[in-house]
Design an enzyme around this catalytic site. Structure first.
Site, PDB file in Angstrom:
ATOM      1  N   LYS A  13       0.833  -1.218   0.000  1.00  0.00           N
ATOM      2  CA  LYS A  13       0.000   0.000   0.000  1.00  0.00           C
ATOM      3  C   LYS A  13       0.862   1.261   0.000  1.00  0.00           C
ATOM      4  O   LYS A  13       0.602   2.183  -0.745  1.00  0.00           O
ATOM      5  CB  LYS A  13      -0.918   0.031   1.235  1.00  0.00           C
ATOM      6  CG  LYS A  13      -1.946  -1.079   1.261  1.00  0.00           C
ATOM      7  CD  LYS A  13      -2.947  -0.905   2.408  1.00  0.00           C
ATOM      8  CE  LYS A  13      -2.322  -0.997   3.792  1.00  0.00           C
ATOM      9  NZ  LYS A  13      -1.729  -2.318   4.124  1.00  0.00           N
ATOM     10  N   ARG A 127      11.469  -5.995   4.177  1.00  0.00           N
ATOM     11  CA  ARG A 127      11.236  -4.562   3.958  1.00  0.00           C
ATOM     12  C   ARG A 127      12.229  -3.686   4.709  1.00  0.00           C
ATOM     13  O   ARG A 127      12.530  -3.916   5.868  1.00  0.00           O
ATOM     14  CB  ARG A 127       9.816  -4.214   4.395  1.00  0.00           C
ATOM     15  CG  ARG A 127       9.497  -2.744   4.267  1.00  0.00           C
ATOM     16  CD  ARG A 127       8.026  -2.492   4.287  1.00  0.00           C
ATOM     17  NE  ARG A 127       7.429  -2.687   5.591  1.00  0.00           N
ATOM     18  CZ  ARG A 127       6.131  -2.529   5.828  1.00  0.00           C
ATOM     19  NH1 ARG A 127       5.312  -2.202   4.847  1.00  0.00           N
ATOM     20  NH2 ARG A 127       5.653  -2.712   7.041  1.00  0.00           N
ATOM     21  N   ARG A 159      11.664  -1.524  10.084  1.00  0.00           N
ATOM     22  CA  ARG A 159      10.688  -1.022  11.044  1.00  0.00           C
ATOM     23  C   ARG A 159      10.637  -1.950  12.245  1.00  0.00           C
ATOM     24  O   ARG A 159      10.713  -3.163  12.096  1.00  0.00           O
ATOM     25  CB  ARG A 159       9.300  -0.971  10.392  1.00  0.00           C
ATOM     26  CG  ARG A 159       9.019   0.328   9.697  1.00  0.00           C
ATOM     27  CD  ARG A 159       7.753   0.315   8.894  1.00  0.00           C
ATOM     28  NE  ARG A 159       6.563  -0.199   9.551  1.00  0.00           N
ATOM     29  CZ  ARG A 159       5.347  -0.168   9.013  1.00  0.00           C
ATOM     30  NH1 ARG A 159       5.176   0.368   7.805  1.00  0.00           N
ATOM     31  NH2 ARG A 159       4.315  -0.664   9.639  1.00  0.00           N
ATOM     32  N   ARG A 170       0.205  -8.504  13.649  1.00  0.00           N
ATOM     33  CA  ARG A 170      -0.429  -7.540  12.731  1.00  0.00           C
ATOM     34  C   ARG A 170      -1.333  -8.250  11.729  1.00  0.00           C
ATOM     35  O   ARG A 170      -2.376  -7.732  11.345  1.00  0.00           O
ATOM     36  CB  ARG A 170       0.649  -6.722  12.004  1.00  0.00           C
ATOM     37  CG  ARG A 170       1.298  -5.699  12.942  1.00  0.00           C
ATOM     38  CD  ARG A 170       2.608  -5.211  12.393  1.00  0.00           C
ATOM     39  NE  ARG A 170       2.470  -4.480  11.159  1.00  0.00           N
ATOM     40  CZ  ARG A 170       3.424  -4.381  10.239  1.00  0.00           C
ATOM     41  NH1 ARG A 170       4.595  -4.958  10.437  1.00  0.00           N
ATOM     42  NH2 ARG A 170       3.229  -3.709   9.142  1.00  0.00           N
TER      43      ARG A 170
HETATM   44  P1  AMP Z   1       1.050   0.893   8.856  1.00  0.00           P
HETATM   45  O1  AMP Z   1       2.204   1.784   8.548  1.00  0.00           O
HETATM   46  O2  AMP Z   1      -0.219   1.268   8.118  1.00  0.00           O
HETATM   47  O3  AMP Z   1       1.397  -0.567   8.723  1.00  0.00           O
HETATM   48  O4  AMP Z   1       0.699   1.127  10.411  1.00  0.00           O
HETATM   49  C1  AMP Z   1       1.648   0.846  11.415  1.00  0.00           C
HETATM   50  C2  AMP Z   1       0.963   0.852  12.765  1.00  0.00           C
HETATM   51  O5  AMP Z   1       0.393   2.146  13.034  1.00  0.00           O
HETATM   52  C3  AMP Z   1      -0.214  -0.113  12.926  1.00  0.00           C
HETATM   53  O6  AMP Z   1       0.201  -1.430  13.249  1.00  0.00           O
HETATM   54  C4  AMP Z   1      -0.985   0.553  14.059  1.00  0.00           C
HETATM   55  O7  AMP Z   1      -0.340   0.356  15.307  1.00  0.00           O
HETATM   56  C5  AMP Z   1      -0.852   2.024  13.720  1.00  0.00           C
HETATM   57  N1  AMP Z   1      -1.917   2.503  12.813  1.00  0.00           N
HETATM   58  C6  AMP Z   1      -1.761   2.977  11.550  1.00  0.00           C
HETATM   59  N2  AMP Z   1      -2.942   3.346  11.034  1.00  0.00           N
HETATM   60  C7  AMP Z   1      -3.865   3.089  11.988  1.00  0.00           C
HETATM   61  C8  AMP Z   1      -5.269   3.246  12.062  1.00  0.00           C
HETATM   62  N3  AMP Z   1      -5.984   3.744  11.032  1.00  0.00           N
HETATM   63  N4  AMP Z   1      -5.904   2.865  13.200  1.00  0.00           N
HETATM   64  C9  AMP Z   1      -5.211   2.387  14.254  1.00  0.00           C
HETATM   65  N5  AMP Z   1      -3.891   2.204  14.256  1.00  0.00           N
HETATM   66  C10 AMP Z   1      -3.204   2.553  13.128  1.00  0.00           C
END
Ligand code: AMP
Length: 211
Positions: A13, A127, A159, A170
């Protein structure tokens, strides 16, 4: 255009959102990037979010909704947006939809990037993110073992939440919290499934055909 990108962690994404937002010239809003930035800068929001993000749990909905509302208030989203990582569950999707109704606007498209689970696990393990320009790379493919960003020379970092146990968590959160959004947006007639396998440019092409 107002677009939401859906898909499991590791579906691509972030990579695709960067390419698509350039092509169609709308802001790319990644709630994950916003939270990581707040954590890095040691803000109050960052302090509240750090444990959730690092352990792969969802940050409380109210915090996320406040982030989105402040972006809307700033006018940044007036000419459209590409959401990456938001909404993440049904509650967020419903609140988002109410916000848009109040503004008299509608989502145009939800792109669901479809990738097989084994592929997702492989991608997340490989990644790396550039600490400077935030570009996303995959190490290990073609035997490469990059340490520096090919674009800007910045150090490539893994990360914290891309460790094996957090990845597993996750993926569970995705299954229980985020996957129901596929039906939610299918019922609203705006969801398109896009095959997320193959080369980055091919996937970008498939997404653009559907926007
Ligand atoms: P991502 O970069 O989208 O994989 O997000 C990394 C982490 O940020 C997730 O595992 C959550 O802990 C938090 N996070 C990101 N977007 C959201 C969201 N819309 N709602 C809740 N937690 C989020």
């Amino acid at each position: 255009m107002r677009i939401v990108l859906l898909g499991p962690p590791g579906a691509g994404k972030g990579t695709q959102a960067k390419a698509i937002s350039k092509e169609i010239d709308v802001p790319h809003i990644s709630t994950g990037d916003i939270l990581r930035n707040e954590i890095k800068n040691g803000t109050e929001l960052g302090k509240k979010a750090a444990n959730f993000v690092e352990s792969g749990k969802l940050v409380p909905d109210e915090t996320i909704i406040e982030i989105i509302k402040s972006r809307i208030r700033s006018g940044e989203l007036d000419r459209g947006f590409l959401m990456d990582g938001f909404p993440r569950n049904l509650k967020q999707a419903k609140m988002f939809s109410e916000m848009m109704e109040e503004l008299n606007i509608k989502l145009d498209r939800v792109i669901n990037i479809v990738v097989d689970e084994n592929e997702v696990i492989r991608r997340l393990g490989n990644r790396r993110i550039c600490s400077v320009c935030k570009s996303i790379f995959s190490i290990g493919d073609d035997g490469n073992n990059m340490k520096r960003c090919p674009k800007c020379g910045g150090l490539l970092l893994k990360r914290k939440d891309d460790s094996e146990d957090v990845i597993r968590h996750r993926l569970k959160v995705y299954e229980s919290e985020t996957k129901p959004l596929i039906d939610y947006y299918t019922d609203r007639g705006i969801l398109v499934n896009v095959d997320g396998s193959g080369k980055e440019e091919e996937i970008t092409g498939r997404i653009l055909e559907n926007t």
